[in-house]
Design a protein around this motif. Sequence first.
Motif, PDB file in Angstrom:
ATOM      1  N   CYS A  75       0.823  -1.206   0.000  1.00  0.00           N
ATOM      2  CA  CYS A  75       0.000   0.000   0.000  1.00  0.00           C
ATOM      3  C   CYS A  75       0.860   1.260   0.000  1.00  0.00           C
ATOM      4  O   CYS A  75       0.489   2.263  -0.597  1.00  0.00           O
ATOM      5  CB  CYS A  75      -0.919   0.009   1.219  1.00  0.00           C
ATOM      6  SG  CYS A  75      -2.189  -1.269   1.154  1.00  0.00           S
ATOM      7  N   PRO A  78       2.669   1.077  -4.065  1.00  0.00           N
ATOM      8  CA  PRO A  78       1.940   0.175  -4.965  1.00  0.00           C
ATOM      9  C   PRO A  78       2.609  -0.039  -6.310  1.00  0.00           C
ATOM     10  O   PRO A  78       2.627  -1.161  -6.825  1.00  0.00           O
ATOM     11  CB  PRO A  78       0.567   0.821  -5.111  1.00  0.00           C
ATOM     12  CG  PRO A  78       0.697   2.205  -4.613  1.00  0.00           C
ATOM     13  CD  PRO A  78       1.870   2.239  -3.692  1.00  0.00           C
ATOM     14  N   ALA A 101      -2.918  -0.417  -9.445  1.00  0.00           N
ATOM     15  CA  ALA A 101      -2.434  -0.600  -8.074  1.00  0.00           C
ATOM     16  C   ALA A 101      -2.317   0.747  -7.367  1.00  0.00           C
ATOM     17  O   ALA A 101      -2.734   0.888  -6.209  1.00  0.00           O
ATOM     18  CB  ALA A 101      -1.091  -1.321  -8.081  1.00  0.00           C
TER      19      ALA A 101
END
Length: 149
Positions: A75, A78, A101
């Motif tokens: 996260c 990404p 992403a």
Amino acid sequence: MKRMTGGGADDRKWRLLVDQIVPEHPDLAIHSEKMAELNHEARAAVEWIVTMREGLQLVAHDGEGTLHVPYEAMCADPRGWADRLQTFLELPIDPVFEDFAAVTLADPNRATTVDLPDWLAPIFHATEAVLAASDARRDGRYQTDGDCL
């Protein structure tokens, strides 16, 4: 017509998880009679626990053939992790995948709480701690105190 739930058609997936996988985890198995009463969040926590434990075993058994992807790290970066994933899978680099992403994954530092039964919360947190320790051993930058979706 079959009734669909988060546990599959007529709860089949959930029943199979409880009957076949939970018994491999003594700390969960002693609570198997309570599993039918769990709400969707708690069921997701049980599934997460057994999935994370299996993943940690795979990494320990085959570190070269298994790519460990710390969720919070993915996260936080990404695009970088999308590139690592594609490289590991020997796929061509796809900017559309990397853009997806980058747009889909959010800040991992957002605090999230889940209301779990008193018997399940300590098992969940113990699994989080093992995962965090594994991530820290692998690369000290990663912390697992948040969720990112």
